[in-house]
Design a protein around this motif. Structure first.
Motif, PDB file in Angstrom:
ATOM      1  N   ARG A 115       0.860  -1.199   0.000  1.00  0.00           N
ATOM      2  CA  ARG A 115       0.000   0.000   0.000  1.00  0.00           C
ATOM      3  C   ARG A 115       0.888   1.238   0.000  1.00  0.00           C
ATOM      4  O   ARG A 115       1.814   1.356   0.805  1.00  0.00           O
ATOM      5  N   ILE A 116       0.615   2.173  -0.909  1.00  0.00           N
ATOM      6  CA  ILE A 116       1.342   3.449  -0.944  1.00  0.00           C
ATOM      7  C   ILE A 116       0.321   4.564  -1.096  1.00  0.00           C
ATOM      8  O   ILE A 116      -0.801   4.337  -1.566  1.00  0.00           O
ATOM      9  N   SER A 117       0.715   5.765  -0.682  1.00  0.00           N
ATOM     10  CA  SER A 117      -0.149   6.946  -0.873  1.00  0.00           C
ATOM     11  C   SER A 117       0.744   8.152  -1.059  1.00  0.00           C
ATOM     12  O   SER A 117       1.809   8.262  -0.443  1.00  0.00           O
ATOM     13  N   PHE A 118       0.297   9.091  -1.912  1.00  0.00           N
ATOM     14  CA  PHE A 118       1.108  10.275  -2.182  1.00  0.00           C
ATOM     15  C   PHE A 118       0.240  11.316  -2.876  1.00  0.00           C
ATOM     16  O   PHE A 118      -0.905  11.039  -3.292  1.00  0.00           O
ATOM     17  N   PHE A 119       0.804  12.536  -2.969  1.00  0.00           N
ATOM     18  CA  PHE A 119       0.136  13.629  -3.672  1.00  0.00           C
ATOM     19  C   PHE A 119       0.711  13.754  -5.068  1.00  0.00           C
ATOM     20  O   PHE A 119       1.925  13.616  -5.274  1.00  0.00           O
ATOM     21  N   LEU A 120      -0.144  14.044  -6.010  1.00  0.00           N
ATOM     22  CA  LEU A 120       0.267  14.322  -7.392  1.00  0.00           C
ATOM     23  C   LEU A 120      -0.381  15.646  -7.767  1.00  0.00           C
ATOM     24  O   LEU A 120      -1.562  15.697  -8.107  1.00  0.00           O
ATOM     25  N   ASP A 121       0.439  16.713  -7.657  1.00  0.00           N
ATOM     26  CA  ASP A 121      -0.097  18.076  -7.736  1.00  0.00           C
ATOM     27  C   ASP A 121      -1.187  18.227  -6.672  1.00  0.00           C
ATOM     28  O   ASP A 121      -0.913  18.041  -5.500  1.00  0.00           O
ATOM     29  N   GLN A 122      -2.435  18.505  -7.078  1.00  0.00           N
ATOM     30  CA  GLN A 122      -3.503  18.656  -6.106  1.00  0.00           C
ATOM     31  C   GLN A 122      -4.293  17.368  -5.887  1.00  0.00           C
ATOM     32  O   GLN A 122      -5.215  17.322  -5.078  1.00  0.00           O
ATOM     33  N   LEU A 123      -3.920  16.332  -6.639  1.00  0.00           N
ATOM     34  CA  LEU A 123      -4.604  15.050  -6.508  1.00  0.00           C
ATOM     35  C   LEU A 123      -3.993  14.224  -5.394  1.00  0.00           C
ATOM     36  O   LEU A 123      -2.781  14.282  -5.146  1.00  0.00           O
ATOM     37  N   GLN A 124      -4.836  13.438  -4.744  1.00  0.00           N
ATOM     38  CA  GLN A 124      -4.350  12.444  -3.805  1.00  0.00           C
ATOM     39  C   GLN A 124      -4.447  11.084  -4.479  1.00  0.00           C
ATOM     40  O   GLN A 124      -5.446  10.770  -5.128  1.00  0.00           O
ATOM     41  N   VAL A 125      -3.378  10.259  -4.331  1.00  0.00           N
ATOM     42  CA  VAL A 125      -3.290   8.979  -5.019  1.00  0.00           C
ATOM     43  C   VAL A 125      -3.027   7.886  -3.997  1.00  0.00           C
ATOM     44  O   VAL A 125      -2.240   8.081  -3.055  1.00  0.00           O
ATOM     45  N   ILE A 126      -3.686   6.738  -4.182  1.00  0.00           N
ATOM     46  CA  ILE A 126      -3.421   5.586  -3.341  1.00  0.00           C
ATOM     47  C   ILE A 126      -3.212   4.378  -4.244  1.00  0.00           C
ATOM     48  O   ILE A 126      -3.865   4.225  -5.298  1.00  0.00           O
ATOM     49  N   GLY A 127      -2.239   3.551  -3.878  1.00  0.00           N
ATOM     50  CA  GLY A 127      -2.008   2.296  -4.582  1.00  0.00           C
ATOM     51  C   GLY A 127      -2.060   1.158  -3.584  1.00  0.00           C
ATOM     52  O   GLY A 127      -1.505   1.265  -2.490  1.00  0.00           O
ATOM     53  N   MET A 128      -2.725   0.044  -3.952  1.00  0.00           N
ATOM     54  CA  MET A 128      -2.914  -1.041  -3.011  1.00  0.00           C
ATOM     55  C   MET A 128      -2.979  -2.376  -3.748  1.00  0.00           C
ATOM     56  O   MET A 128      -3.145  -2.421  -4.970  1.00  0.00           O
TER      57      MET A 128
END
Length: 453
Positions: free
Chosen positions: A114-127
């Protein structure tokens, strides 16, 4: 700057700091909570989309259509699903790929689960998503419009509240400081009315046990001392003028008479003797006034050192006998008085002046011109008594005996100015010592009491 303004500004500044810390804490906590909450929503949306893709019979085209319809009114979460070989098997909108997943990103998802991060103003999660024994990488990305709107609204409200509260605090501070310091302003107005000619005026005091009431009481005490000092000075100057006028008038009269008449030699000599007596009298008065001035100094300005009382008494004894051959003085120090008990912290000159006055006073008013000095010790106190026989001092005169220039009817038969005992008392009090007088059965005793270790 007035104290009232300074207190108001300081109170407002402290309130602003505390309110600022509180507002920042609320905003930062809300920001962190929004971020965590939205990551949780992304995860739930990713799982829901994956479940919908793998477990429902809904065609992929319908899922794309559903995503686009929702995206017109809501910030719909964009979901992508990859297999373990990093091959894309589903994407909500390939043409508008927010995340643009790379092999490195997908490898991280498979490794870290599981990862999470910001991409510009977007919030992104990977799982990782498991289905039918296989593992898939699911990414979800979206812009939290409602969350950011909430934070923006919270920030606006915080700034408006911060400024409004500071204004109210400042106005309240002005009102409260004005009310709290109004007694001080009234006190200042009362002080302005007090002049050298109106020392009888006093500040108003209350029953409150606060600092301002204590200040008013101490200020009134100072005024009381100043008024007494001014009255004493007026009285002192008046008496000094009278005492100096008498011998000066006598000298002038005697010299004028001698200059206007042709007198025999013996009468001129007699006139000179009278003038000399009056001049010597003025010198004694002048010396007494100088001693009185020294005794009136601030105690902190008078030098004190270790002195021996027996030696000072012997010097006074010798001086009085030398200046007045008709005087008889006896000095007796009791045997149980130890040497160290005769040593005190004091000013030798002033103590000798005081002892001289007491011895001279005793001899002057004694028919035999005799003074008996006795030194004894009792319960950590050293007593030096100066006694003489003669007419007792009345109780009425005893009440005024230490007042400056006061002379009883019996004492007016002898030359004097009424300064000696007043001066003696001031010197004794400068040494934190007491002096008492007892007069009955034709015996008068002055007792000086020293504290000893």
């Amino acid at each position: 700057m007035k104290i009232r303004t300074r207190l108001t500004l300081l109170f407002t500044l402290i309130t602003a700091m505390l309110l600022g810390v509180y507002s920042f804490s609320i905003y930062y906590s809300s920001k962190e909570a929004r971020e965590k909450s939205f990551y949780s929503e992304l995860q739930n949306e990713a799982i829901a989309k994956a479940d919908l893709f793998f477990q429902s019979s809904l065609p992929e085209q319908e899922m794309h259509k559903l995503y686009k319809n929702n995206n017109r009114t809501l910030n719909e979460v964009q979901v992508a699903i990859y297999d373990s070989g990093h091959q894309l098997i589903y994407h909500d909108d390939v043409k508008v790929d927010y995340v643009k997943e790379t092999p490195e990103m997908l490898s991280r998802i498979f490794q870290q689960k599981r990862i999470s991060f910001f991409l510009d103003q977007l919030q992104v999660i990977g799982m990782i998503y498991h289905h039918s024994g296989k593992s898939y990488a699911v990414t979800a990305a979206a812009y939290d419009k409602y969350g950011y709107d909430y934070l923006s609204h919270l920030l606006t409200i915080s700034i408006i509240s911060f400024i409004s509260i500071l204004i109210l605090i400042y106005l309240a501070g002005i009102f409260l400081s004005k009310k709290a310091l109004s007694p001080l302003s009234e006190m200042v107005n009362q002080i302005k009315r007090i002049t050298a000619g109106k020392l009888q005026l006093r500040l108003k005091t209350t029953g409150e046990k606060d600092e301002l009431n204590e200040l008013a009481q101490n200020f009134n005490g100072m005024l009381e001392r100043l008024e007494n000092s001014f009255d004493s000075q007026k009285h002192f100057v008046s008496n000094i003028s009278h005492e100096l006028r008498t011998p000066l008038s006598a000298i002038i009269t005697e010299l004028e008479l001698a200059s206007e008449k042709d007198l025999p030699k013996d009468q001129y000599q007699q006139t000179i003797r009278y003038a000399l007596d009056d001049a010597r009298n003025m010198v004694k008065l002048s010396n007494s006034l100088m001693d009185l001035a020294k005794a009136s100094y601030d105690p902190n300005e008078i030098s004190f050192s270790e002195v021996r009382l027996d030696e000072i008494l012997l010097e006074s004894y010798t001086k009085i006998i030398k200046e007045n051959t008709g005087y008889k003085v006896s000095l007796h120090i009791e045997d149980h008085v130890e040497e160290h008990q005769l040593i005190i912290q004091g000013n030798e000159y002033l103590l000798q002046v005081a002892f001289n006055n007491l011895i001279d006073n005793a001899c002057k008013y004694s028919p035999e011109h005799m003074c008996s000095i006795n030194v004894t010790v009792n319960t950590k106190k050293l007593y030096i008594s100066f006694s003489n026989t003669g007419v007792s001092i009345s109780q009425e005169d005893l009440q005024h005996i230490f007042e400056p220039f006061y002379r009883s009817e019996t004492s007016k038969r002898e030359k004097g100015h009424g300064i000696g005992l007043f001066l003696t008392q001031k010197i004794i009090h400068l040494h934190d010592t007491a002096i008492t007088v007892v007069s009955d059965h034709n015996t008068t005793v002055f007792i000086v009491i020293f504290d000893i270790a």
